[in-house]
Scaffold this active site. Sequence first.
Site, PDB file in Angstrom:
ATOM      1  CB  SER A   1      -0.858   0.005   1.274  1.00  0.00           C
ATOM      2  OG  SER A   1      -0.064   0.415   2.385  1.00  0.00           O
ATOM      3  CG  ASP A   2       1.604   5.832  -1.049  1.00  0.00           C
ATOM      4  OD1 ASP A   2       1.554   6.578  -2.030  1.00  0.00           O
ATOM      5  OD2 ASP A   2       2.515   5.904  -0.187  1.00  0.00           O
ATOM      6  CD1 TRP A   3       1.996   7.525   5.796  1.00  0.00           C
ATOM      7  CD2 TRP A   3       4.100   6.808   5.584  1.00  0.00           C
ATOM      8  NE1 TRP A   3       2.619   7.727   6.991  1.00  0.00           N
ATOM      9  CE2 TRP A   3       3.917   7.304   6.897  1.00  0.00           C
ATOM     10  CE3 TRP A   3       5.351   6.312   5.241  1.00  0.00           C
ATOM     11  CZ2 TRP A   3       4.932   7.301   7.858  1.00  0.00           C
ATOM     12  CZ3 TRP A   3       6.364   6.304   6.194  1.00  0.00           C
ATOM     13  CH2 TRP A   3       6.152   6.795   7.480  1.00  0.00           C
TER      14      TRP A   3
END
Length: 751
Positions: free
Chosen positions: A282-284
Site C-alpha cells: 500500500s502507499d503510506w
Amino acid sequence: MNKVINIILLIVSVAFVGCVQGDKPNKENEVIEKKIEALIRKMTLEEKLGQMNQITSYPNIEDLSNLIKKGEVGSILNEIDPVRINALQRVAMEESRMGIPLMMARDVIHGFKTIFPIPLGQAASFNPDIVEIGARIAAIEASSVGIRWTFAPMIDISRDPRWGRIAEGFGEDTYLTSVMGVASVKGYQGDSLNNPSSIAACAKHFVGYGAVEGGRDYNSTYISERQLRNVFLPPFEAAAKAGSATFMTSFNDNDGVPSTGNSFVLKDVLRKEWGFKGFVVSDWASVSEMISHGFAADAAEAAMKAINAGVDMEMVSGTYFKETPQLIQQYKVKESTIDEAVRDILRIKFMLGLFDNPYVDEKAPCIFYEPSHLAAAKQAAIESVILLKNEKQTLPIKSSVKTVAVVGPMADAPYEQLGTWIFDGEKEHTQTPLVAIKELVGSSVHIIYESGLAYSRDNNTQGIAKAVAAASKADVILAFVGEESILSGEAHCLADLNLQGKQSELLEALSKTGKPLVTVVMAGRPLTIEKEVEQSDAVLYSFHPGTMGGPALAEILWGEAVPSGKTPMTFPKVVGQIPVYYSHNTTGRPANRTEVLLHNIPVEAGQTSLGCTSFYLDAGFDPLYPFGYGLSYTTFHYGAPVLSATELKEKDVLTVEFEIENTGNYDATEVAQLYVQDKVGSVTRPVKELKRFMRVPLKAGEKRTLRFELPISELAFWNVDMKYGVEPGEFNLWVAGDSQSGSSVSFKVVL
Ligand code: GLC
C-alpha cells in the site's frame, strides 16, 4: 555524448559482472517455491501477518528488535544506517522463530547521494540509457548501506502541472513514460535481483493518481476503464513485463473506489491479465485512509477491503496485524488469501538473496559521489536541459563576452537545485551554476554575482537594484529563476504557475537594461512564463537538475555542450488551459487557429460572429510549448518519411525511413519523434500519439538516413467493445522534432 554514456555503462556493469547470476533457471525457482511452502507450513497466523506488516524506522532499536523478534515485522522503511540495519537483520535471522530476513526500503527516486535530475527532467532527455544508468547508480549507492527495495519508478501519467508530483514522474505521454519506467526497473534491479547491488523496484502509484481532479494531490479521479487502459495502465503493464518486483497502490479513489481497495486493477488486471508474480504494497497509511475516504467504516473493514482486493503488504497503518485474526474468525478474510500474500512477499525476499545474504558490508569503501557517478549525473543533466528560445544567437556565449552578470535566486541555491524527493542527497555536494561558471570561465570572464532575491518566493525587492547595477556592467545577463524544491513534490500543488515572489519583476528590470538576457529556469514543473520568455533573448529550462546541474548548465551556456532536451510535458500559456496536452481528441469542432481573440473582438460583436470552435477567447488554443519541443544551437532538416508499404495488416511491421540533416554549425543531437494518428475508430482517437523516438547525433552539415520499425500491432487500443486490437482504416504518420511540426504521410491498415 554517447561515448560518455557507454563508458559509464561499462563501469557500472563491469563492477558487478562477478556477482551477476542472470535470471534464475526454472529449477532454481522450483527450489524457491519449495522453500516458501516449507516456511508457510510452519508459520503461525501472527508470523504471516508480520510479513505483511511494514513499519517505518525509529530511534529505539530495542523496541524495534522486540517487534522483529516476535515476527511482527516484514519490512522497515527509512532506516539507512548500515550498522542498525545489520543489527535488525541479525535479530530477524537469529532471534525470531522463523528466521525470515527483513526488506529494508527507502525512496530513492532520482539518486541516493549522487542526485540526478528529477524524473521529469530525465524524461526531457528522451534517453532511456541515461535513465537506466541513473537508477543503477542509485541502486549501487543505496544498497551499499543495506537498502534493497525502493519505491520507484513513479510512472503516473499526468497532464496537470498544478500537481506537485508531476516532478516525480516522466510527464504526459504514455509511450515515453513506458520506456522510461522500464529503463528505471532495469537500472534498479540490474541483471538479477540477487546481485547485492540490485534493489527491488516498485512501480507506483497504481493507478491513475496523476489525474487528480484540479491537480490537487490526493484528490479523486474519474477515469473511465477505456481511458485507464489506453493511457494510464500501459506504463504499469510495461513495468510488470520488465519484471518490477513490486507495485504500490495509489492514494486516489477512482470513480469512487480507492486504489488500495480496488480488486479490478489489483487482481483482474495486474495478476490475471498481466500475470504479475511480485507483491503489492500500500502507499503510506493508504489502507487506514480508506476510513477517511468513507470507503471503510473502521480499521477492520479497511484491512478486510485491502487484503481482499490484493494488497499484500501494508505500509505503516498496522491494521493487518491487529485486525486480521478476527476477520478470519468472522470468515471475512480467508487464511488462504493471507498465505498467497505471504508467498508473494517471501518470493521477492528469496529472489533478492536475502535469506543467504541479509547483511551489508559495513566496512565496504564508500562509493558515494564516485567520479563515474558524478559524470553520469552531469550527462543526464546536460541532456535534460531544454532550449526554449535563442534569438540573435545569444547562446552559446561567445568568446567576445568578457563580463557576465550572474543573477537570480536559483544561481547559487544548492539545496533547491536538487529538487524534491532527495531524502539522502546532500546540498554540500551540489555544484551550482555560479560555482560551475566560475570554474569553467572564471579565468577569462569577469563574473559579477548578485542574487537580487534571496529565494524564489522572496517579495523583498531591495536586492533588485543591485542586480540591475551588476547587469548594467555586463555584456550578458544570466538570470537563474524558478522554484524552490519545496514547491513541487508530494502534497505541494499550485493553483497559479507564474513565477513566485518578485522573480518576474526582477526579470523585467533586467530586460530594461537592454543587455542580452539569458533566463535559466530551474523548476519542478512547467511554469507559465510567456511574459518572461518575451522579455528574454534566450531561455533554458532545467527541471531541478540535481548535484551536477551547475556544470551541466555552464557547459551548455558556453557551448561545450549543445542542448538536446525536449519538453516531456506541454507548457500551458496560462493555468486556465490545463489540462492541455498534445494527444488530445479532435472534438466535433476543433480549433482552426484563426479564431478572433479577446482584444480583437469588435464591440457588440454578434453572438456567433467568433465562430464556434474549441478554444479560449483569452488564450486561444495552442499551449506556450507543445510536447516534444526543444531547440538546439544548430538546426535540423527532416526529409519526408518513406514508408515500406502504404497498405498493411496487423501482423506486419511498418518500416519508416527518413533523412535528417544538421543544417547548422554545431555538432548536436536531435530527438527524432514518430507520431501516428488513427483517423477513424470505433471510439474517438487522439490527434496523434508518440510511437517511437530516437536520439540522433549529427555533426554540423551531416545528413543521415535512419529508420523506425513499427509493428502494426502497436496501433492497437481498447475499442468501443472494450476489446484490445487494431482497427482497419486510414492512419497519418509524422517524423519530426516535436509534436506540432512536420508534414504527414498516410497508410492504411487492412484486415
Ligand atoms: C509517500 C508517497 C510514496 C512513497 C511513500 C513512502 O506518501 O506517496 O510515493 O513511496 O509514501 O515514503
